[in-house]
Each structure stands twice: as C-alpha cells, then as structure tokens.
Design a protein around this motif. Structure first.
Motif, PDB file in Angstrom:
ATOM      1  N   PRO A 107      -7.368   1.538   3.927  1.00  0.00           N
ATOM      2  CA  PRO A 107      -8.038   2.269   2.843  1.00  0.00           C
ATOM      3  C   PRO A 107      -7.194   3.482   2.433  1.00  0.00           C
ATOM      4  CG  PRO A 107      -9.544   1.845   4.678  1.00  0.00           C
ATOM      5  CD  PRO A 107      -8.177   1.471   5.144  1.00  0.00           C
ATOM      6  N   LEU A 108      -6.853   3.568   1.171  1.00  0.00           N
ATOM      7  CA  LEU A 108      -5.978   4.631   0.679  1.00  0.00           C
ATOM      8  C   LEU A 108      -6.717   5.437  -0.388  1.00  0.00           C
ATOM      9  CD1 LEU A 108      -3.204   6.031   0.451  1.00  0.00           C
ATOM     10  CD2 LEU A 108      -2.556   4.261  -1.191  1.00  0.00           C
ATOM     11  N   ILE A 109      -6.668   6.750  -0.245  1.00  0.00           N
ATOM     12  CA  ILE A 109      -7.275   7.654  -1.225  1.00  0.00           C
ATOM     13  C   ILE A 109      -6.213   8.670  -1.634  1.00  0.00           C
ATOM     14  CG2 ILE A 109      -9.050   9.394  -1.629  1.00  0.00           C
ATOM     15  CD1 ILE A 109     -10.802   7.977   0.385  1.00  0.00           C
ATOM     16  N   ILE A 110      -6.037   8.831  -2.937  1.00  0.00           N
ATOM     17  CA  ILE A 110      -5.108   9.830  -3.462  1.00  0.00           C
ATOM     18  C   ILE A 110      -5.927  11.092  -3.752  1.00  0.00           C
ATOM     19  CG2 ILE A 110      -3.495  10.407  -5.296  1.00  0.00           C
ATOM     20  CD1 ILE A 110      -3.057   7.357  -5.614  1.00  0.00           C
ATOM     21  N   VAL A 111      -5.567  12.186  -3.092  1.00  0.00           N
ATOM     22  CA  VAL A 111      -6.322  13.434  -3.194  1.00  0.00           C
ATOM     23  C   VAL A 111      -5.486  14.432  -3.988  1.00  0.00           C
ATOM     24  CG1 VAL A 111      -7.442  15.297  -1.940  1.00  0.00           C
ATOM     25  CG2 VAL A 111      -7.407  12.990  -0.969  1.00  0.00           C
ATOM     26  N   MET A 142       0.044   5.644  -9.524  1.00  0.00           N
ATOM     27  CA  MET A 142      -0.253   5.743  -8.087  1.00  0.00           C
ATOM     28  C   MET A 142      -1.658   5.220  -7.793  1.00  0.00           C
ATOM     29  SD  MET A 142       1.353   9.563  -7.573  1.00  0.00           S
ATOM     30  CE  MET A 142       0.687   9.817  -5.961  1.00  0.00           C
ATOM     31  N   LYS A 143      -2.593   5.477  -8.683  1.00  0.00           N
ATOM     32  CA  LYS A 143      -3.954   4.976  -8.490  1.00  0.00           C
ATOM     33  C   LYS A 143      -3.973   3.452  -8.519  1.00  0.00           C
ATOM     34  CE  LYS A 143      -8.595   5.244 -10.465  1.00  0.00           C
ATOM     35  NZ  LYS A 143      -9.429   5.789 -11.547  1.00  0.00           N
ATOM     36  N   ALA A 144      -3.208   2.857  -9.446  1.00  0.00           N
ATOM     37  CA  ALA A 144      -3.147   1.394  -9.523  1.00  0.00           C
ATOM     38  C   ALA A 144      -2.541   0.805  -8.257  1.00  0.00           C
ATOM     39  CB  ALA A 144      -2.343   0.983 -10.752  1.00  0.00           C
ATOM     40  N   GLU A 145      -1.484   1.462  -7.720  1.00  0.00           N
ATOM     41  CA  GLU A 145      -0.890   0.973  -6.475  1.00  0.00           C
ATOM     42  C   GLU A 145      -1.880   1.090  -5.321  1.00  0.00           C
ATOM     43  OE1 GLU A 145       1.882  -0.493  -5.837  1.00  0.00           O
ATOM     44  OE2 GLU A 145       2.753  -0.394  -7.827  1.00  0.00           O
ATOM     45  N   ALA A 146      -2.658   2.172  -5.322  1.00  0.00           N
ATOM     46  CA  ALA A 146      -3.651   2.330  -4.263  1.00  0.00           C
ATOM     47  C   ALA A 146      -4.712   1.244  -4.314  1.00  0.00           C
ATOM     48  CB  ALA A 146      -4.311   3.716  -4.367  1.00  0.00           C
ATOM     49  N   MET A 147      -5.015   0.755  -5.534  1.00  0.00           N
ATOM     50  CA  MET A 147      -5.985  -0.338  -5.669  1.00  0.00           C
ATOM     51  C   MET A 147      -5.458  -1.618  -5.049  1.00  0.00           C
ATOM     52  SD  MET A 147      -8.730   0.625  -7.433  1.00  0.00           S
ATOM     53  CE  MET A 147      -9.230  -0.887  -8.207  1.00  0.00           C
ATOM     54  N   LYS A 148      -4.138  -1.809  -5.111  1.00  0.00           N
ATOM     55  CA  LYS A 148      -3.557  -3.053  -4.625  1.00  0.00           C
ATOM     56  C   LYS A 148      -3.375  -3.084  -3.111  1.00  0.00           C
ATOM     57  CE  LYS A 148      -0.900  -3.696  -8.892  1.00  0.00           C
ATOM     58  NZ  LYS A 148       0.462  -3.755  -9.456  1.00  0.00           N
ATOM     59  N   THR A 149      -3.376  -1.916  -2.477  1.00  0.00           N
ATOM     60  CA  THR A 149      -3.083  -1.896  -1.039  1.00  0.00           C
ATOM     61  C   THR A 149      -4.153  -2.609  -0.219  1.00  0.00           C
ATOM     62  OG1 THR A 149      -4.139   0.272  -0.924  1.00  0.00           O
ATOM     63  CG2 THR A 149      -1.739   0.214  -1.152  1.00  0.00           C
ATOM     64  N   LEU A 150      -5.415  -2.487  -0.633  1.00  0.00           N
ATOM     65  CA  LEU A 150      -6.495  -3.104   0.125  1.00  0.00           C
ATOM     66  C   LEU A 150      -7.110  -4.220  -0.710  1.00  0.00           C
ATOM     67  CD1 LEU A 150      -8.000  -2.891   2.778  1.00  0.00           C
ATOM     68  CD2 LEU A 150      -9.661  -1.433   1.669  1.00  0.00           C
ATOM     69  N   ASP A 159     -12.580   0.770  -8.036  1.00  0.00           N
ATOM     70  CA  ASP A 159     -11.759   1.984  -8.065  1.00  0.00           C
ATOM     71  C   ASP A 159     -12.555   3.241  -7.754  1.00  0.00           C
ATOM     72  OD1 ASP A 159     -13.315   1.952 -10.249  1.00  0.00           O
ATOM     73  OD2 ASP A 159     -11.747   2.525 -11.688  1.00  0.00           O
ATOM     74  N   GLU A 160     -13.776   3.098  -7.238  1.00  0.00           N
ATOM     75  CA  GLU A 160     -14.558   4.282  -6.912  1.00  0.00           C
ATOM     76  C   GLU A 160     -13.984   4.933  -5.658  1.00  0.00           C
ATOM     77  OE1 GLU A 160     -18.601   3.282  -6.455  1.00  0.00           O
ATOM     78  OE2 GLU A 160     -18.868   2.584  -8.518  1.00  0.00           O
ATOM     79  N   GLY A 161     -13.704   6.209  -5.748  1.00  0.00           N
ATOM     80  CA  GLY A 161     -13.216   6.944  -4.578  1.00  0.00           C
ATOM     81  C   GLY A 161     -11.757   6.750  -4.281  1.00  0.00           C
ATOM     82  N   VAL A 162     -10.958   6.169  -5.201  1.00  0.00           N
ATOM     83  CA  VAL A 162      -9.527   5.994  -4.954  1.00  0.00           C
ATOM     84  C   VAL A 162      -8.779   7.266  -5.341  1.00  0.00           C
ATOM     85  CG1 VAL A 162      -7.479   4.663  -5.557  1.00  0.00           C
ATOM     86  CG2 VAL A 162      -9.674   3.509  -5.233  1.00  0.00           C
ATOM     87  N   LEU A 163      -9.196   7.924  -6.413  1.00  0.00           N
ATOM     88  CA  LEU A 163      -8.566   9.160  -6.874  1.00  0.00           C
ATOM     89  C   LEU A 163      -9.620  10.267  -6.872  1.00  0.00           C
ATOM     90  CD1 LEU A 163      -6.047  10.545  -8.088  1.00  0.00           C
ATOM     91  CD2 LEU A 163      -6.918   9.924 -10.341  1.00  0.00           C
ATOM     92  N   VAL A 166     -14.372  14.328  -0.317  1.00  0.00           N
ATOM     93  CA  VAL A 166     -13.185  13.583   0.124  1.00  0.00           C
ATOM     94  C   VAL A 166     -13.386  13.051   1.535  1.00  0.00           C
ATOM     95  CG1 VAL A 166     -10.746  13.838   0.702  1.00  0.00           C
ATOM     96  CG2 VAL A 166     -11.618  14.847  -1.400  1.00  0.00           C
ATOM     97  N   LYS A 167     -13.943  13.901   2.414  1.00  0.00           N
ATOM     98  CA  LYS A 167     -14.172  13.446   3.794  1.00  0.00           C
ATOM     99  C   LYS A 167     -15.153  12.274   3.830  1.00  0.00           C
ATOM    100  CE  LYS A 167     -17.226  14.741   6.726  1.00  0.00           C
ATOM    101  NZ  LYS A 167     -18.113  15.428   7.672  1.00  0.00           N
TER     102      LYS A 167
END
Length: 678
Positions: A283-287, A310-318, A328-332, A346-347
């Motif tokens: 699970p990846l979150i960009i903060v 970066m958000k699109a790449e984070a969607m693809k990781t999981l 895409d909820e909670g990715v960015l 964020v936590k």
C-alpha cells in the motif's frame, strides 16, 4: 513478538582478558598441590586434568560467541541485509570463522598434549608439557585478538539497533531529507526523534508504535534518500533501501511541495520513479507535506502534472483482486506537521490500507480454508410457504417486565448514570458534598472559603475560642502584675542631693557605655576581648578605675584592694617559692614563718589538679561495683558499636566488601568435602 533481541548477546572479552579469565578459572577450579613423592600416574592425572579443563573452558566460551551472534543466512532477509550494509557480512563471517578455527586448534592442541602427558616420566616433564599446552592455547587466542575486538564492536552496535519485528503491521516513511518524516513520527507515536532544519539529521532507523482500531502498528522512520545511482549511495541511505526492500509495510512517500527542504518537486518525483520498484505489492500513499507554507492547489502546472503522474504510479503498485487497480481514495493526501492539519487522517488512511491488504492476503491463504472446514452453520429448510415468526408467551413477557422493574428499584443510581443523564463528562460535575451529615441539608452546598483576609478560616472554627481568649488575657494580666511587684527601680526620691547627683552620673555613664557598645557592634570593632597582658595602651587598669570612682565622689580603696587580691592569688606562692630557692626565710604577711608541710601539701594539690583519671577508675554515681566491672562494661559497649561502625564505612556504591581479606581467598585450597563455610 520481536524475534531478534541482539541486546542479549554476551560481552566479547579482548584477547588479554580472555586469557586471564580462563587461566584464573583453571587455577581456582582445579587442584594446585602436587609433590614429587606422588605416584607417577597421579602426577600425570593431575596435569592432564589441568590441560583438559583449560581446553573445555576455551571451547565453551568460544562456542557461546559463535552461537549467540546471528547467522546471516538463517535470520530474516531484512536483518541479514541490514547487517551486511552496516558491517559487511564478509568481514563478519571471516571473524566468526577465525573464532571457530581457534576453537578447533585449541581442541587439537589439548588432544596432542594429553597423549604426551600419558607418557610423562617425571613431575618436571609433566609440568613442562602442561606449560607448553597452555602457552600454545593462549597464543592461539592472542592471534584472534583483532577478531574478538571487531566482534565486540559489532555487538555494541547491534545492541543499539531498534527492535523491529519484520512480520508485524508496519508503516514505513521514506522520502528526501528534511521533508518532515521525523516530525510526523513524533506526532503519531511516542518516539523522540531529533528534528533539525538541515539534511540527514536522521542517520539510522527509528521505531515508534501507534494504535488504530485496538491494534498496534510499528512506524519506522528511515533516513533521507537522494536520487543517485545505487552504487553511489552511502550506508545511511542503504538502511532505508533495505527497509523498503524487505519489510511488508504500508509506504508513506513524503513530498515537500513548498521546496523548503532544498529539493524541487521534479527532483523528488525523479527519486520516486527511481525506487518505485521497491513499492510493488505494498500500500503506497503519497503525502504532500508543509501545506502551511504552500497549498497543493497553488503549485505550478508542471509540478501538478508530476504529482499526478506519481499518483497514477501509486495506483499501479497495488493490484486488486480482479486484476484492476484499487480505487484512488487515500492515495494522495496533504498535511502539515507544524499545524498538525491532516496528520491523523494520513495515519488512519495508512493503517486502513495496510489492514485491508493483510486481511485480503489472509483470505487467499490456505490457512483460512483449514479453519472454515471446522465450522458448520445449520440452516433449516422450509417445509411449506407459511411464515413462522418467533413467538414469546405473554406470561414470559409479563414476568420479564416485572423482574426489570424490581431490578430498577433495587439498583441505586450511580454517578455514571447521573453523568450520562446530565450531558456527559465535562458538562456534569459530581457533587462530593451530597453525603455530608449536617443538621440541615441546605447547608451542604454552602461555599466555605479556606482563606479569608489572609488568614486560614479553620483556625477560627472553635466554639470556645472567646472563652479561652479571655482566660489567656486574664492570666497574662496576673503575670504582668507579679512582674511589676517584683521589679525594683530606684526613683531617687529617698536619696540625698549628693547621692542623686552620683546616681545621675552613673546612669549617664551607663547610657554612654551602651551607645559605645552598639557602635562597636555595628562597625568592624566588634572583636573578642583582648587579654590584659596584651593591653599595650593600659586602658583597663586599677588606677584608671580609681580615678573614675574618685571623680564620682566615691572611695576606690576597697574596689582596688579586691581587684588586687583576686589577681595576685598564685603570685604570692611563687614569690614565696622563689625566696625559698634564694635561701631566704619564708615569712607570711604577718611576719610569721608558715609550716613547711602545709606549703608542700598545697603545692602537691595544685599540681595534681591537672592529672587525668585512669580509664577504668570507678567514679561514685556510675552504678558500677569495681574497676573490673567497669572494664567489662566498656568492652561490651565497644563491641556493640562494631557493626554500626562497619556499616558507616559503606560508600555510595552498591557493592560492599565488609572484610578486606576474605577467608576463602587467603586460607589456601579447599579439600574435598563440605563447602558449607562458603
């Protein structure tokens, strides 16, 4: 549970200390007395025992060192790679290999010399072989001294490593230096990571713990990573890369959108793309941090485009269950550690994403099927189309209601119930006075101050205070009257005019002396009285006193004679003795010759005055019969003080040595038998 506790590894002694420990133990634990007259078999056995015991001690200590240090191939890959990054596993294995070789060499040396000792033909030969065997063993240990020192340094560093459980729920924070990672972990956990406004403040991994939905999560703060080739990264950066590669965790990639960290959004995006392979199946979150300095909507279009990539790449990781990217909820997310805006969101998002992934993986595992096979839920089959709702008899409902009413009557309302009825905690305040036993219940809520007009109120709460005050005043008046009757003050009404003048002069002189005394006290002249022999100015003499009394109209003769008689008491005897030495006749003041025996007796009494009493002489009134009994009493008193005196010598340390020469170290070897004395 943390599987690896490196703090329990035993201290590795240096080569010199190692030899001292083993040889001291051999000397203490084996016999030390052998004579030429013994049978040769007994002499051989004596020295063979020494060699075998020394070899066994070396073997045990070295085996402990080898077994307690972790095997890099057997532990979790995270710890294996972390130890390799910090210490270089080749050097680590080489040092442990040298310790193992030393253990084997010592075993071979002992085996060879035990064989030679079996054929020793004299005490000298056996002793020489024993000395050679122990010397060669110590030489082997000296040669591996650098390896022992290296392992001790590793042990100390490993003891300072954080206790990280690679298998528990973990949140991993990564990003460029100085983007707010340490500030975030300090906000959500009780960790106290140093925060400074410059790069690479964090130089190692730090661990904190937080709770979410009654579950414990470990949060790991990693050092900052720079965007450069893998080979150029230093040890500090490699700690972060190792944690990202091997820990199954939710990753928070921190992005400083204000640029105050010293790196642009383009540089941070380049770092994200260079290490995105480490984020797969996590699970990846960009903060986006530091929104108090720069809002996300206020950045330029180019930077916004990089953030969206970066958000699109984070969607693809999981990847979800159906092969589609997750929502895409909670990715960015955006937050500010300074104002604490968005920190808890964020936590919570990271914990929720991680929990969902772990539950999903467990649902796919075979372990779930094993559990489901043990459950059976019975579902009755319908036999017709008729509905059969649950039916409870009226008698049962009436009995239930009646029972509830009785229970409500019996149950006393608690403060918790009253609090819930009156608005809850913070609104309702429980009264502590409702159970006071007073004559009137309306008095319970009266406000009674503790301090009034600077006085304690409870000092005046006394029903008999006025009566006692009157008694005290009456008693004080009686005492003052007695004192007034006892005092005598000369008013001068009954004196003659001459006596009145003398009294006035005396009072004037007295007031002057008081003033002089006060002036001396207030200045530096306040000093001790000077003895008469040091009175160089002759201020205090009988002639002066006579002149002062004469000016007052008084006869000074009697006062001068009294002063002379007091000061010349012993001088008279000395003058008589001096005359005796000169051969003159001894004469008293009347011209008569005194008795020589009386004079000698008075002289002996004056000399015996300075003699001290013998220590055990009985003084009347002590309650002791004779000197022997007093001597015994003094000895008993000194004996009772002995333990107290011994305790008084204790210092600030915990370790106390009551006897400086303990018997078991200074009384020779113990024979075979009981050891109760120790």
């Amino acid at each position: 549970m943390v599987q690896y506790n490196f703090k329990k590894i035993t201290v590795v002694p240096t080569g010199k200390d190692f030899i001292d420990i083993i040889l001291s133990r051999t000397q203490r634990q084996t016999p030390t007395v052998v004579h030429k007259g013994y049978a040769i078999s007994r002499i051989r056995q004596f020295y063979m025992r020494k060699v075998k015991y020394t070899q066994q001690n070396f073997h045990d200590k070295l085996s402990t060192i080898i077994e307690e240090f972790p095997r890099l191939d057997d532990i979790h890959p995270f710890y294996g790679d972390l130890l390799h990054v910090l210490y270089n596993k080749d050097h680590f294995k080489l040092a442990l290999g040298q310790i193992n070789t030393a253990r084997n060499l010592i075993g071979k040396i002992a085996k060879d010399y035990v064989k030679l000792l079996k054929y020793g033909d004299s005490l000298y030969r056996c002793k020489s072989l024993k000395v050679a065997a122990l010397g060669r063993m110590c030489t082997v240990i000296k040669r591996v001294g650098p390896s022992l020192a290296y392992l001790e340094q590793i042990r100390q560093h490993m003891a300072r490593l954080p206790s990280i459980d690679p298998n528990t729920r973990t949140i991993l924070i990564c990003g460029y230096p100085n983007v707010g990672k340490s500030s975030f972990i300090n906000k959500i956990t009780r960790a106290d990571v140093d925060v400074q406004p410059y790069a690479f403040t964090t130089k190692s991994l730090f661990v904190g713990h937080t709770d979410y939905k009654y579950l414990r999560y470990q949060v790991i703060d990693t050092p900052g990573i720079l965007d450069r080739p893998f080979e150029d990264r230093n040890i500090i950066e490699m700690c972060s890369i190792t944690a990202l590669a091997h820990l199954r965790a939710a990753v928070l990639f921190f992005l400083d959108i204000s640029g105050s960290c010293g790196y642009s959004i383009a540089q941070q995006a380049a770092l994200f793309h260079s290490i995105k392979s480490l984020f797969m199946n996590k699970p990846l979150i960009i903060v986006c941090n530091k929104t108090d300095l720069q809002a996300l909507e206020g950045i330029s279009e180019d930077d916004m485009k990089l953030v969206m990539e970066m958000k699109a790449e984070a969607m693809k990781t999981l990847i979800g269950q159906g092969g589609e990217p997750t929502n895409d909820e909670g990715v960015l997310l955006t937050m500010s550690t300074l104002t604490e805006e968005g920190v808890i969101a964020v936590k919570n998002a990271a914990c929720e994403r991680l929990l969902d992934q772990r539950v999903e993986l467990k649902m796919k595992s075979k372990k779930l099927n094993d559990c489901l096979n043990r459950f059976h839920v019975a579902m009755p089959k319908p036999r017709d189309q008729k509905e059969r709702p649950p039916c409870i008899p009226e008698a049962v409902l009436e009995a239930k209601d009646k029972k509830a009413e009785q229970a409500a009557e019996k149950q006393k309302k608690l403060e918790k119930d009253l609090e819930n009825e009156n608005g809850g905690a913070g609104v309702y305040s429980a009264s502590l006075r409702k159970h006071y036993i007073l004559a009137d219940d309306e008095w319970k809520e009266d406000i009674m101050p503790e301090i009034l007009d600077g006085h304690n109120v409870y000092d005046f709460v006394d029903p008999d205070i006025l009566q006692r005050l009157e008694e005290l005043e009456r008693e004080e008046g009686m005492r003052q009257e007695q004192v007034a009757d006892d005092d005598f003050e000369m008013d001068g009404a009954e004196l003659t005019p001459e006596e009145q003048e003398a009294l006035a002069a005396i009072r004037k002189k007295k007031s002057l002396l008081i003033q002089q005394h006060r002036m001396k006290k207030s200045t530096a002249e306040s000093r001790p009285t000077v003895p008469r022999k040091f009175d160089k100015d002759k201020q205090f003499t009988s002639e002066r006193m006579g002149r002062q009394l004469s000016t007052l109209g008084l006869d000074p003769t009697l006062a001068i004679n009294r002063a002379r008689s007091k000061s010349r008491g012993r001088k008279r005897e000395r003058s008589i003795d001096r005359g005796d030495q000169n051969g003159n006749d001894d004469m008293d003041l009347d011209g008569n010759q005194p008795n020589k025996k009386l004079r000698l007796r008075s002289r002996s009494q004056s000399r015996s005055r300075s003699k001290s009493r013998p220590p055990y002489e009985v003084v009347p009134g002590e309650g002791l019969k004779d000197s022997a009994q007093k001597k015994k009493a003094v000895k008993l008193a000194e004996k009772s003080h002995k333990n107290r005196n011994k305790d008084a010598r204790k210092g600030e340390a915990d370790r106390v040595i009551p006897t400086l020469r303990p018997k078991h170290l200074f009384s020779g070897k113990r024979s075979t038998g009981k050891t109760d004395r120790r």
